[in-house]
Design an enzyme around this catalytic site. Structure first.
Site, PDB file in Angstrom:
ATOM      1  N   ALA A  34       0.834  -1.201   0.000  1.00  0.00           N
ATOM      2  CA  ALA A  34       0.000   0.000   0.000  1.00  0.00           C
ATOM      3  C   ALA A  34       0.870   1.252   0.000  1.00  0.00           C
ATOM      4  O   ALA A  34       0.590   2.212  -0.724  1.00  0.00           O
ATOM      5  CB  ALA A  34      -0.915  -0.004   1.212  1.00  0.00           C
ATOM      6  N   GLU A  35       1.939   1.223   0.780  1.00  0.00           N
ATOM      7  CA  GLU A  35       2.826   2.388   0.826  1.00  0.00           C
ATOM      8  C   GLU A  35       3.457   2.618  -0.536  1.00  0.00           C
ATOM      9  O   GLU A  35       3.566   3.744  -1.018  1.00  0.00           O
ATOM     10  CB  GLU A  35       3.929   2.189   1.878  1.00  0.00           C
ATOM     11  CG  GLU A  35       3.412   2.318   3.298  1.00  0.00           C
ATOM     12  CD  GLU A  35       4.417   1.792   4.332  1.00  0.00           C
ATOM     13  OE1 GLU A  35       4.413   2.296   5.454  1.00  0.00           O
ATOM     14  OE2 GLU A  35       5.210   0.863   4.008  1.00  0.00           O
ATOM     15  N   ASP A  37       2.277   1.628  -3.444  1.00  0.00           N
ATOM     16  CA  ASP A  37       1.246   2.076  -4.389  1.00  0.00           C
ATOM     17  C   ASP A  37       1.003   3.572  -4.258  1.00  0.00           C
ATOM     18  O   ASP A  37       0.838   4.278  -5.258  1.00  0.00           O
ATOM     19  CB  ASP A  37      -0.073   1.335  -4.137  1.00  0.00           C
ATOM     20  CG  ASP A  37      -0.008  -0.075  -4.680  1.00  0.00           C
ATOM     21  OD1 ASP A  37       0.953  -0.371  -5.423  1.00  0.00           O
ATOM     22  OD2 ASP A  37      -0.899  -0.885  -4.348  1.00  0.00           O
ATOM     23  N   LYS A 118      22.136 -22.467 -16.662  1.00  0.00           N
ATOM     24  CA  LYS A 118      21.810 -22.114 -18.043  1.00  0.00           C
ATOM     25  C   LYS A 118      20.304 -21.875 -18.074  1.00  0.00           C
ATOM     26  O   LYS A 118      19.510 -22.826 -18.031  1.00  0.00           O
ATOM     27  CB  LYS A 118      22.215 -23.239 -18.988  1.00  0.00           C
ATOM     28  CG  LYS A 118      22.051 -22.871 -20.443  1.00  0.00           C
ATOM     29  CD  LYS A 118      22.736 -23.896 -21.334  1.00  0.00           C
ATOM     30  CE  LYS A 118      22.842 -23.433 -22.774  1.00  0.00           C
ATOM     31  NZ  LYS A 118      21.539 -23.264 -23.432  1.00  0.00           N
ATOM     32  N   ARG A 139      18.059 -11.870 -29.760  1.00  0.00           N
ATOM     33  CA  ARG A 139      19.300 -12.393 -30.311  1.00  0.00           C
ATOM     34  C   ARG A 139      19.252 -12.426 -31.843  1.00  0.00           C
ATOM     35  O   ARG A 139      20.247 -12.170 -32.506  1.00  0.00           O
ATOM     36  CB  ARG A 139      19.540 -13.804 -29.774  1.00  0.00           C
ATOM     37  CG  ARG A 139      20.782 -14.460 -30.355  1.00  0.00           C
ATOM     38  CD  ARG A 139      20.970 -15.860 -29.789  1.00  0.00           C
ATOM     39  NE  ARG A 139      22.202 -16.444 -30.263  1.00  0.00           N
ATOM     40  CZ  ARG A 139      22.337 -17.067 -31.429  1.00  0.00           C
ATOM     41  NH1 ARG A 139      21.312 -17.176 -32.241  1.00  0.00           N
ATOM     42  NH2 ARG A 139      23.502 -17.571 -31.787  1.00  0.00           N
ATOM     43  N   GLU A 200      19.058 -13.105 -20.026  1.00  0.00           N
ATOM     44  CA  GLU A 200      18.085 -14.086 -20.462  1.00  0.00           C
ATOM     45  C   GLU A 200      16.736 -13.687 -19.869  1.00  0.00           C
ATOM     46  O   GLU A 200      16.610 -13.568 -18.647  1.00  0.00           O
ATOM     47  CB  GLU A 200      18.541 -15.466 -19.947  1.00  0.00           C
ATOM     48  CG  GLU A 200      17.929 -16.630 -20.639  1.00  0.00           C
ATOM     49  CD  GLU A 200      18.645 -17.000 -21.955  1.00  0.00           C
ATOM     50  OE1 GLU A 200      19.604 -16.295 -22.365  1.00  0.00           O
ATOM     51  OE2 GLU A 200      18.220 -17.978 -22.573  1.00  0.00           O
ATOM     52  N   CYS A 438     -10.414 -37.473 -41.347  1.00  0.00           N
ATOM     53  CA  CYS A 438      -9.793 -38.593 -40.649  1.00  0.00           C
ATOM     54  C   CYS A 438      -9.048 -39.462 -41.662  1.00  0.00           C
ATOM     55  O   CYS A 438      -9.627 -39.871 -42.674  1.00  0.00           O
ATOM     56  CB  CYS A 438     -10.865 -39.417 -39.936  1.00  0.00           C
ATOM     57  SG  CYS A 438     -10.217 -40.931 -39.206  1.00  0.00           S
ATOM     58  N   CYS A 441     -11.103 -43.075 -41.739  1.00  0.00           N
ATOM     59  CA  CYS A 441     -12.473 -43.252 -42.237  1.00  0.00           C
ATOM     60  C   CYS A 441     -12.936 -42.126 -43.144  1.00  0.00           C
ATOM     61  O   CYS A 441     -14.017 -42.196 -43.715  1.00  0.00           O
ATOM     62  CB  CYS A 441     -13.439 -43.416 -41.065  1.00  0.00           C
ATOM     63  SG  CYS A 441     -13.650 -41.904 -40.116  1.00  0.00           S
ATOM     64  N   CYS A 461     -15.762 -45.149 -36.764  1.00  0.00           N
ATOM     65  CA  CYS A 461     -14.414 -45.103 -37.340  1.00  0.00           C
ATOM     66  C   CYS A 461     -13.650 -46.348 -36.892  1.00  0.00           C
ATOM     67  O   CYS A 461     -13.518 -46.607 -35.690  1.00  0.00           O
ATOM     68  CB  CYS A 461     -13.691 -43.840 -36.870  1.00  0.00           C
ATOM     69  SG  CYS A 461     -11.951 -43.796 -37.358  1.00  0.00           S
TER      70      CYS A 461
HETATM   71  S1  IVH Z   1      26.929 -17.496 -21.971  1.00  0.00           S
HETATM   72  C1  IVH Z   1      29.555 -16.715 -25.538  1.00  0.00           C
HETATM   73  N1  IVH Z   1      25.555 -17.947 -19.811  1.00  0.00           N
HETATM   74  O1  IVH Z   1      22.353 -20.355 -23.641  1.00  0.00           O
HETATM   75  C2  IVH Z   1      28.740 -16.773 -24.310  1.00  0.00           C
HETATM   76  N2  IVH Z   1      24.498 -18.296 -21.893  1.00  0.00           N
HETATM   77  O2  IVH Z   1      23.388 -22.215 -25.821  1.00  0.00           O
HETATM   78  C3  IVH Z   1      27.587 -17.623 -24.505  1.00  0.00           C
HETATM   79  N3  IVH Z   1      22.164 -19.019 -21.714  1.00  0.00           N
HETATM   80  O3  IVH Z   1      21.976 -18.371 -26.395  1.00  0.00           O
HETATM   81  C4  IVH Z   1      26.493 -17.387 -23.607  1.00  0.00           C
HETATM   82  N4  IVH Z   1      22.072 -19.033 -19.531  1.00  0.00           N
HETATM   83  O4  IVH Z   1      20.812 -17.571 -24.379  1.00  0.00           O
HETATM   84  C5  IVH Z   1      25.555 -17.951 -21.140  1.00  0.00           C
HETATM   85  N5  IVH Z   1      24.430 -18.306 -17.803  1.00  0.00           N
HETATM   86  C6  IVH Z   1      24.440 -18.285 -19.131  1.00  0.00           C
HETATM   87  C7  IVH Z   1      23.307 -18.639 -19.865  1.00  0.00           C
HETATM   88  C8  IVH Z   1      23.372 -18.645 -21.265  1.00  0.00           C
HETATM   89  C9  IVH Z   1      21.398 -19.248 -20.633  1.00  0.00           C
HETATM   90  C10 IVH Z   1      21.725 -19.227 -23.094  1.00  0.00           C
HETATM   91  C11 IVH Z   1      22.042 -18.106 -24.027  1.00  0.00           C
HETATM   92  C12 IVH Z   1      22.634 -18.747 -25.227  1.00  0.00           C
HETATM   93  C13 IVH Z   1      22.452 -20.194 -25.010  1.00  0.00           C
HETATM   94  C14 IVH Z   1      23.669 -20.899 -25.555  1.00  0.00           C
END
Ligand code: IVH
Length: 699
Positions: A34-35, A37, A118, A139, A200, A438, A441, A461
C-alpha cells in the site's frame, strides 16, 4: 510548474526505482504494498499534471503502451554467440585438458571457472548510455536482432537507469551473494558511459502455469512451455500487453563496458559489477579454481537437484573460464567460444531429423499428431517416434517436416519433440497442417471451440474401434490374456467386431482357420474371454471408456450400486452424493447411459453372460491396505500434511507415490497452487483427491 514539483518528481522517481529494485531484484522490500502504491500513484499524478516532464526512464513507463507495427532490425555490436555442449564428466575433463593445452604454463596456473545456471529463456541484449537504458533487442540470428525496447521497458527487474539504488545501502555488499571481487570496482556513483550486456528473459514455471490455466478458462490460446511463453510475450507488438506478462530477467555477460576506471577483469567480477549496478544476477553461481576442478564436476552432476529447487526452468549449467584475458586468448571455434561450455546430462535429449508427421486416432476419437523420426539413440534406447501433442503445439513451436528437432526421452514416458533447431534450417522444411479429414475413415475432423484436441467424430471409425477394443481388453479393464493390439486390429479389420459386445461373440470357427490361430491359441483366447465375463462389473465399466471414469472411479461407483442396471438408472444427484464422485463424473455417467446405443450395449453384454454385479468390498484383517495396488502423485500445498507425511500415509496403506502424472496414475493428491500436474491429471482423466478425501479413503 513550480521548482518544488520538479524536485518532487525527481525524488519520487528515484524512490520508486529504489523500492522496485528492493522488491523485484533483491526480494527484500522496505515498504508495504500500500505504501508503495501510494508513492507510485503520486508519481503518476504528478507526471500527468506535467506532461512536459515525462521521461522514457520513468518507472511509470513499465505499463507499456507503445504499439509497434513491426520490429526494427538492430545490428549487435559483437556477434551473440552460442555454446558447445558437454554431456557428462568425461566431456568436462576433456574440455579442461584442451584449455590447458591452449594456454602457456603461467596462464594455466591462473585458470579458474565460474559455473552458472543455463537459464531456459530468450537471450536479450541491453544497451545503456550514460546510465540510461536506450535499446534492447532479441538475439535474432546472432548478428542482427529485433528492437524490442518498449517491451523490455515493461520488465520490472530491468533497470531503466543505473546504478539503480539512490541510497548507498541498497546494494551494500552484505546484500550481495557475491563475495567482493578481488580488484576494486569503479565508483558506482558514475555509471559507465557505454554498457552493453546480455541476459536471459524468462518466466517462472508457476507464472506460466497460472497464465495457461486462466487462458484455458477463457478459451484463449495457451503456450507449450515457459520458454515459448517468454518468447511470445517479448515479441508482442503492443507493449501494454507485454506489461501484463510476468517476464523476468537474469543478466550474465558484459559485452561492452566503457568509461569506467577499473572495468571488471573476470566473469566473477563482471557478475558482481552487474549486481552492484542493480541488475538481476542469479545467486546460484559458483567460482572454482583449477585445482578444484573435480569439485566443479561434482557440483555439475547435481544440477538436477538445483533445477528441482528453482522456480524457473534450467537448460543445464554453463561453465566459463573466469579471466577475461584468458577468454580472449582462447577465442572461438566457429560459433562457439572455447572458453565456455553448456553442461547437460547426456542421454536424455538428442537431435534428429523429423521425417514426417502422421496422425493417430485414439479411442476417444482424438486425433494426435506423431513425429516420425530418423532413428536416434537416447539413453540407450533407439527412438524413432515421438509425440507432438496437438495442432497448437506444432504451430506454436513452428515445427516443420524436415526440421532437425530436439527430442527428449525421460524414464518410461513417451518421447517428446521439444523444439526445432531453427539454426540449422536450409529452407527445404515444410510447415505442417492438421488434415481436414480422418485418415482412416474420411470423416471431416472437428476441433471443438476452446479445446486443443481435434476429433474424428465418426463413432464407427474403425481406428477408434480398434483403440476402444484395445483398452477394453487391456490390463486396467477386462484384462483378457492373449488379447492385445494385434488381435484388436485383426478382429476389427476382419469384420468380427463392430462393437465392444462382439468381443464376447467371436466367430471361433472362422478364427480357427486363420493363420497363426492354431488349436491351442484359440483355446487359450477363448478361455481368457470366458474368464473376463466373470470379472466384477467395475472392470466392464472401466472398459467402456466413459469420460472421467477410470479404474478407480469405476470401483467407487460400482461399490455404491448392486449392479450395472442399477447404476444405469441413477441420476446426477445420487451419483454426486457418493464420496469421491464429483458432478463432472456424475454428469458424464448419466450422459453415457442416457444414450440408447449404450444402453443396448449393456443389454447385449448381459445376454452374452457378462457379469453385471459388483463385488462386496472386503476390508482386510489386521493392517488395512486400502491403497494396495494404487499409484498416487502429490502436488501443491496440502492444508495440514506435509508432502512427506502424505507420502508416508499413503505408503503405510499399501499405496505407491511417484513423481509425475501418467496414464498409470490412479490418484492425484492435490492441494493449493497445484500447477501443471493438475492439468495433466485432468487431461489424462486421473481422479483428483483433496487431503480430506484421501483421509476418508484411507480409514
Ligand atoms: S553465456 C559466448 N551464460 O544459452 C557466451 N548463456 O546455448 C555464450 N544461456 O543463447 C552465452 N544461460 O541464451 C551464457 N548463464 C548463461 C546462460 C546462457 C542461458 C543461453 C544463451 C545462449 C544459449 C547458448
Amino acid at each position: 510548474m513550480t521548482p518544488t514539483d520538479s524536485t518532487r518528481l525527481d525524488t519520487l522517481r528515484s524512490a520508486v526505482r529504489y523500492h522496485q529494485h528492493r522488491y523485484y531484484v533483491l526480494d527484500d522490500p522496505e515498504l508495504s504494498d500500500a505504501e508503495f502504491d501510494a508513492l507510485f500513484r503520486e508519481l503518476q499524478r504528478l507526471e500527468a499534471e506535467h506532461p512536459e516532464l515525462t521521461s522514457p526512464d520513468s518507472p511509470t513507463v513499465r505499463v507499456g503502451g507503445l504499439i509497434a507495427e513491426r520490429f526494427e532490425k538492430v545490428r549487435h555490436p559483437a556477434p551473440i554467440l552460442s555454446l558447445a555442449n558437454a554431456f557428462g564428466p568425461e566431456d568436462m575433463h576433456a574440455w579442461r585438458e584442451r584449455l590447458r593445452r591452449l594456454l602457456p604454463e603461467e596462464e594455466q596456473a591462473k585458470l579458474a571457472y565460474v559455473v552458472e545456471p543455463k537459464f531456459d529463456g530468450l537471450t536479450v541484449v541491453l544497451h545503456y548510455e550514460n546510465g540510461r537504458f536506450i535499446l534492447g533487442s532479441t538475439r535474432g540470428d546472432g548478428e542482427v536482432g529485433e528492437n524490442i525496447t518498449p517491451n523490455l521497458r515493461t520488465v520490472r527487474v530491468l533497470p531503466l537507469t543505473i546504478p539503480v539504488a539512490s541510497r548507498q545501502s541498497a546494494v551494500s555488499s552484505d546484500q550481495s551473494s557475491l563475495p567482493s571481487p578481488q580488484s576494486s570496482i569503479s565508483n558506482l556513483q558514475s555509471p559507465p558511459s557505454h554498457l552493453v550486456l546480455r541476459g536471459e528473459a524468462y518466466v517462472t514455471v508457476g507464472d506460466f502455469d497460472a497464465f495457461n490455466r486462466s487462458q484455458e478458462e477463457q478459451g484463449e490460446r495457451t503456450y507449450a512451455n515457459p520458454r515459448n511463453f517468454a518468447a511470445g510475450s517479448l515479441r508482442l507488438l503492443d507493449s501494454s500487453i507485454s506489461a501484463q506478462r510476468p517476464l523476468r530477467l537474469w543478466t550474465y555477460q558484459i559485452l561492452i563496458v566503457e568509461g569506467v576506471e577499473n572495468p571488471p577483469a573476470s566473469q566473477w567480477e563482471s557478475l558482481a559489477y552487474l549486481q552492484k549496478l542493480g541488475f538481476p544476477v542469479s545467486p546460484e553461481i559458483r567460482r572454482f579454481t583449477d585445482d578444484q576442478f573435480d569439485e566443479l564436476v561434482d557440483y555439475l552432476a547435481h544440477w538436477h537437484d538445483l533445477r528441482g529447487r528453482l522456480p524457473y526452468e534450467l537448460d543445464g549449467m554453463v561453465v566459463k573460464v573466469d579471466l577475461l584475458s584468458q577468454q580472449e586468448r582462447l577465442g572461438f571455434t566457429g560459433k562457439d567460444p572455447r572458453w565456455a561450455v553448456a553442461y547437460k546430462t547426456g542421454g536424455e535429449e538428442a537431435a534428429t531429423k523429423l521425417l514426417d508427421i502422421t496422425v493417430k486416432v485414439g479411442r476417444t476419437g482424438a486425433v494426435t499428431p506423431n513425429a516420425v523420426l530418423e532413428p536416434v539413440a537416447i539413453g540407450g534406447v533407439t527412438v524413432s517416434a515421438a509425440t507432438l501433442h496437438n495442432e497448437d503445439y506444432i504451430r506454436e513451436l513452428d515445427i516443420r517436416v524436415g526440421d532437425t528437432v530436439l527430442v527428449k526421452r525421460a524414464g518410461d514416458v513417451i518421447p517428446k519433440v521439444l523444439r526445432p533447431l531453427v539454426e540449422v534450417r536450409d529452407g527445404s522444411e515444410q510447415p505442417w497442417q492438421m488434415p481436414s479429414v480422418c485418415p482412416v475413415c474420411g470423416q471431416a475432423l472437428v476441433r471443438p471451440e476452446g479445446e486443443s484436441a481435434t476429433y474424428c467424430v465418426n463413432n464407427a471409425c474403425p481406428e477408434q474401434l480398434v483403440r476402444k477394443v484395445e483398452y477394453f481388453v487391456g490390463k486396467g479393464a477386462l484384462d483378457i490374456v492373449g488379447f492385445g493390439s494385434r488381435q484388436a486390429e485383426l478382429f476389427v479389420e476382419s469384420g468380427f467386431i463392430h462393437d465392444l459386445a462382439d468381443v464376447f461373440d467371436l466367430p471361433w470357427e472362422t478364427i480357427a482357420e486363420m493363420e497363426g490361430y492354431g488349436e491351442k491359441r484359440v483355446e487359450n483366447l477363448r478361455a481368457g474371454i470366458e474368464a473376463a465375463k466373470t470379472r466384477p462389473a467395475a472392470r466392464l465399466l472401466t472398459g467402456l471408456g466413459i469420460r472421467f471414469v477410470g479404474e478407480v472411479v469405476a470401483e467407487i461407483v460400482m461399490a455404491a450400486y448392486p449392479d450395472l442396471p442399477a447404476l444405469m438408472a441413477a441420476d446426477v444427484e445420487s451419483l454426486s452424493a457418493i464420496e469421491g464422485i464429483g458432478p463432472k463424473i456424475a454428469a458424464s455417467l448419466v450422459e453415457f447411459f442416457s444414450l440408447e446405443p449404450n444402453r443396448a450395449l449393456i443389454d447385449e453384454f448381459a445376454s452374452l453372460g457378462v457379469r453385471m454385479s459388483g463385488e462386496e468390498r472386503t476390508v482386510a484383517e489386521g493392517t488395512a491396505q486400502p491403497f494396495a495396488g494404487l499409484t498416487f502423485v502429490i502436488t501443491g500445498t496440502l492444508p495440514t500434511m506435509s508432502r512427506d507425511e502424505a507420502k508416508a500415509y499413503i505408503e503405510a496403506r499399501g499405496g505407491k507415490v511417484t513423481g509425475s502424472v501418467s496414464a498409470k496414475t490412479d490418484f492425484l493428491l492435490a492441494g493449493e497452487k497445484a500447477g501443471s500436474k493438475l492439468e495433466k491429471a485432468e487431461k489424462l482423466e486421473v481422479a483428483v483427491l483433496s487431503e480430506e478425501e484421501l483421509k476418508a479413503r484411507g480409514q
